[in-house]
Design a protein around this motif. Structure first.
Motif, PDB file in Angstrom:
ATOM      1  N   HIS A  25      28.487  39.235  26.018  1.00 18.68           N
ATOM      2  CA  HIS A  25      27.626  39.154  27.194  1.00 18.68           C
ATOM      3  C   HIS A  25      28.034  38.011  28.127  1.00 18.68           C
ATOM      4  CE1 HIS A  25      23.931  38.375  29.526  1.00 18.68           C
ATOM      5  NE2 HIS A  25      23.696  39.667  29.367  1.00 18.68           N
ATOM      6  N   ASP A  26      28.675  36.983  27.577  1.00 12.63           N
ATOM      7  CA  ASP A  26      29.005  35.772  28.334  1.00 12.63           C
ATOM      8  C   ASP A  26      30.452  35.706  28.823  1.00 12.63           C
ATOM      9  OD1 ASP A  26      26.392  34.902  27.933  1.00 12.63           O
ATOM     10  OD2 ASP A  26      26.920  33.979  26.013  1.00 12.63           O
ATOM     11  N   ARG A  27      31.200  36.798  28.662  1.00 13.14           N
ATOM     12  CA  ARG A  27      32.604  36.787  29.079  1.00 13.14           C
ATOM     13  C   ARG A  27      32.725  36.668  30.599  1.00 13.14           C
ATOM     14  NH1 ARG A  27      34.675  42.029  27.206  1.00 13.14           N
ATOM     15  NH2 ARG A  27      36.470  41.407  28.403  1.00 13.14           N
ATOM     16  N   PRO A  28      33.542  35.726  31.090  1.00 12.68           N
ATOM     17  CA  PRO A  28      33.744  35.557  32.535  1.00 12.68           C
ATOM     18  C   PRO A  28      34.832  36.497  33.050  1.00 12.68           C
ATOM     19  CG  PRO A  28      34.990  33.891  31.376  1.00 12.68           C
ATOM     20  CD  PRO A  28      34.248  34.693  30.318  1.00 12.68           C
ATOM     21  N   LEU A  29      34.994  36.524  34.354  1.00 17.13           N
ATOM     22  CA  LEU A  29      36.075  37.303  34.960  1.00 17.13           C
ATOM     23  C   LEU A  29      37.413  36.593  34.774  1.00 17.13           C
ATOM     24  CD1 LEU A  29      34.545  38.446  38.368  1.00 17.13           C
ATOM     25  CD2 LEU A  29      34.819  39.778  36.267  1.00 17.13           C
ATOM     26  N   ALA A  30      38.439  37.393  34.619  1.00 17.48           N
ATOM     27  CA  ALA A  30      39.809  36.885  34.647  1.00 17.48           C
ATOM     28  C   ALA A  30      40.207  36.702  36.113  1.00 17.48           C
ATOM     29  CB  ALA A  30      40.746  37.888  33.964  1.00 17.48           C
ATOM     30  N   GLU A  31      41.308  36.024  36.363  1.00 19.56           N
ATOM     31  CA  GLU A  31      41.770  35.822  37.742  1.00 19.56           C
ATOM     32  C   GLU A  31      41.949  37.171  38.453  1.00 19.56           C
ATOM     33  OE1 GLU A  31      42.672  34.479  41.342  1.00 19.56           O
ATOM     34  OE2 GLU A  31      41.843  33.284  39.713  1.00 19.56           O
ATOM     35  N   ARG A  32      42.586  38.140  37.786  1.00 16.80           N
ATOM     36  CA  ARG A  32      42.751  39.468  38.390  1.00 16.80           C
ATOM     37  C   ARG A  32      41.392  40.089  38.697  1.00 16.80           C
ATOM     38  NH1 ARG A  32      44.791  44.573  35.165  1.00 16.80           N
ATOM     39  NH2 ARG A  32      42.843  45.542  35.728  1.00 16.80           N
ATOM     40  N   GLY A  33      40.413  39.851  37.836  1.00 12.09           N
ATOM     41  CA  GLY A  33      39.076  40.375  38.060  1.00 12.09           C
ATOM     42  C   GLY A  33      38.442  39.796  39.312  1.00 12.09           C
ATOM     43  N   ARG A  34      38.626  38.505  39.534  1.00  8.24           N
ATOM     44  CA  ARG A  34      38.077  37.885  40.745  1.00  8.24           C
ATOM     45  C   ARG A  34      38.709  38.507  41.997  1.00  8.24           C
ATOM     46  NH1 ARG A  34      38.014  33.706  37.063  1.00  8.24           N
ATOM     47  NH2 ARG A  34      40.060  32.894  37.611  1.00  8.24           N
ATOM     48  N   GLN A  35      40.009  38.725  41.953  1.00  6.41           N
ATOM     49  CA  GLN A  35      40.695  39.338  43.101  1.00  6.41           C
ATOM     50  C   GLN A  35      40.231  40.777  43.314  1.00  6.41           C
ATOM     51  OE1 GLN A  35      44.865  38.872  42.179  1.00  6.41           O
ATOM     52  NE2 GLN A  35      44.772  36.649  42.302  1.00  6.41           N
ATOM     53  N   ASP A  36      40.118  41.527  42.212  1.00  9.79           N
ATOM     54  CA  ASP A  36      39.702  42.933  42.321  1.00  9.79           C
ATOM     55  C   ASP A  36      38.253  43.063  42.782  1.00  9.79           C
ATOM     56  OD1 ASP A  36      42.227  43.715  41.559  1.00  9.79           O
ATOM     57  OD2 ASP A  36      41.643  44.371  39.542  1.00  9.79           O
ATOM     58  N   ALA A  37      37.397  42.128  42.395  1.00  8.75           N
ATOM     59  CA  ALA A  37      35.994  42.178  42.847  1.00  8.75           C
ATOM     60  C   ALA A  37      35.913  42.009  44.366  1.00  8.75           C
ATOM     61  CB  ALA A  37      35.178  41.106  42.134  1.00  8.75           C
ATOM     62  N   LEU A  38      36.746  41.136  44.903  1.00  2.97           N
ATOM     63  CA  LEU A  38      36.799  40.976  46.364  1.00  2.97           C
ATOM     64  C   LEU A  38      37.304  42.258  47.031  1.00  2.97           C
ATOM     65  CD1 LEU A  38      38.191  37.331  46.519  1.00  2.97           C
ATOM     66  CD2 LEU A  38      35.884  38.081  47.192  1.00  2.97           C
ATOM     67  N   LEU A  39      38.344  42.867  46.437  1.00  2.00           N
ATOM     68  CA  LEU A  39      38.852  44.144  46.964  1.00  2.00           C
ATOM     69  C   LEU A  39      37.761  45.216  46.935  1.00  2.00           C
ATOM     70  CD1 LEU A  39      42.407  44.487  45.341  1.00  2.00           C
ATOM     71  CD2 LEU A  39      41.876  44.258  47.774  1.00  2.00           C
ATOM     72  N   ALA A  40      37.009  45.254  45.841  1.00  2.00           N
ATOM     73  CA  ALA A  40      35.934  46.245  45.717  1.00  2.00           C
ATOM     74  C   ALA A  40      34.891  46.022  46.805  1.00  2.00           C
ATOM     75  CB  ALA A  40      35.304  46.171  44.332  1.00  2.00           C
ATOM     76  N   GLY A  41      34.595  44.779  47.108  1.00  2.00           N
ATOM     77  CA  GLY A  41      33.646  44.476  48.182  1.00  2.00           C
ATOM     78  C   GLY A  41      34.159  44.921  49.538  1.00  2.00           C
TER      79      GLY A  41
END
Length: 172
Positions: A25-41
């Motif tokens: 439940h507490d797993r953070p985003l990886a660097e690629r995840g942070r970039q992909d979340a911005l792309l998704a937005g």
């Protein structure tokens, strides 16, 4: 005679998470995840879908995905962090969606797999073009989003009641 309202549901899978020595439940985003979340937005902002409400899993990776995604939208919708979306079955998610107020026409759900893939497939009685084939071919990768439409109120949402109109992944 009343006109049926067309509603849209955006299903957004959390972005790529890291695997540190913490509870799932507490797993953070990886660097690629942070970039992909911005792309998704950016992708969501470009579709013209403007969610009035976001239901987001309470898992850290889902909350962080939503915060980054929302930073790319012209306006941030009202957000409810919903513990029932973490480790939910598709039926449990449908039950949560059935509780949404009918004043909401565009809804965003930030959640997890395999639930979102199964949910998109379960809800989609029909689909546009090759969207269902693409969904089946790729699964529902991290930061992917599916947009479904339905006619009627949220209480009428059930298997086969929606149309899968778009499916996008950050690495299309």
């Amino acid at each position: 005679m009343s006109v049926e309202v067309v509603r849209r549901i955006v299903l957004l899978r959390h972005a790529k998470a890291d695997w540190p020595d913490v509870a799932d439940h507490d797993r953070p985003l990886a660097e690629r995840g942070r970039q992909d979340a911005l792309l998704a937005g950016r992708r969501l902002a470009g579709t013209g879908v403007t969610p009035e409400l976001t239901l987001c899993s309470t898992a850290v990776r889902a909350r962080d995905t939503w915060k980054l995604c929302a930073s790319e939208l012209p306006r941030r919708p009202r957000t409810t962090y919903e513990s029932r979306l973490y480790e939910a079955t598709p039926g449990e998610v449908i039950a949560v969606l059935n509780e949404v107020d009918d004043a909401v026409t565009d809804l965003l759900v930030v959640g997890h797999n395999p639930t979102l893939h199964a949910l998109a497939d379960l809800l989609a009685g029909t689909s546009d073009g090759d969207t269902r084939a693409r969904l089946h071919a790729t699964g529902f990768p991290t930061a992917a989003q599916a947009v479904l439409t339905l006619t009627g109120g949220w209480k009428s949402l059930e298997p086969g009641a929606a149309r899968l109109v778009t499916f996008w992944t950050p690495h299309d």
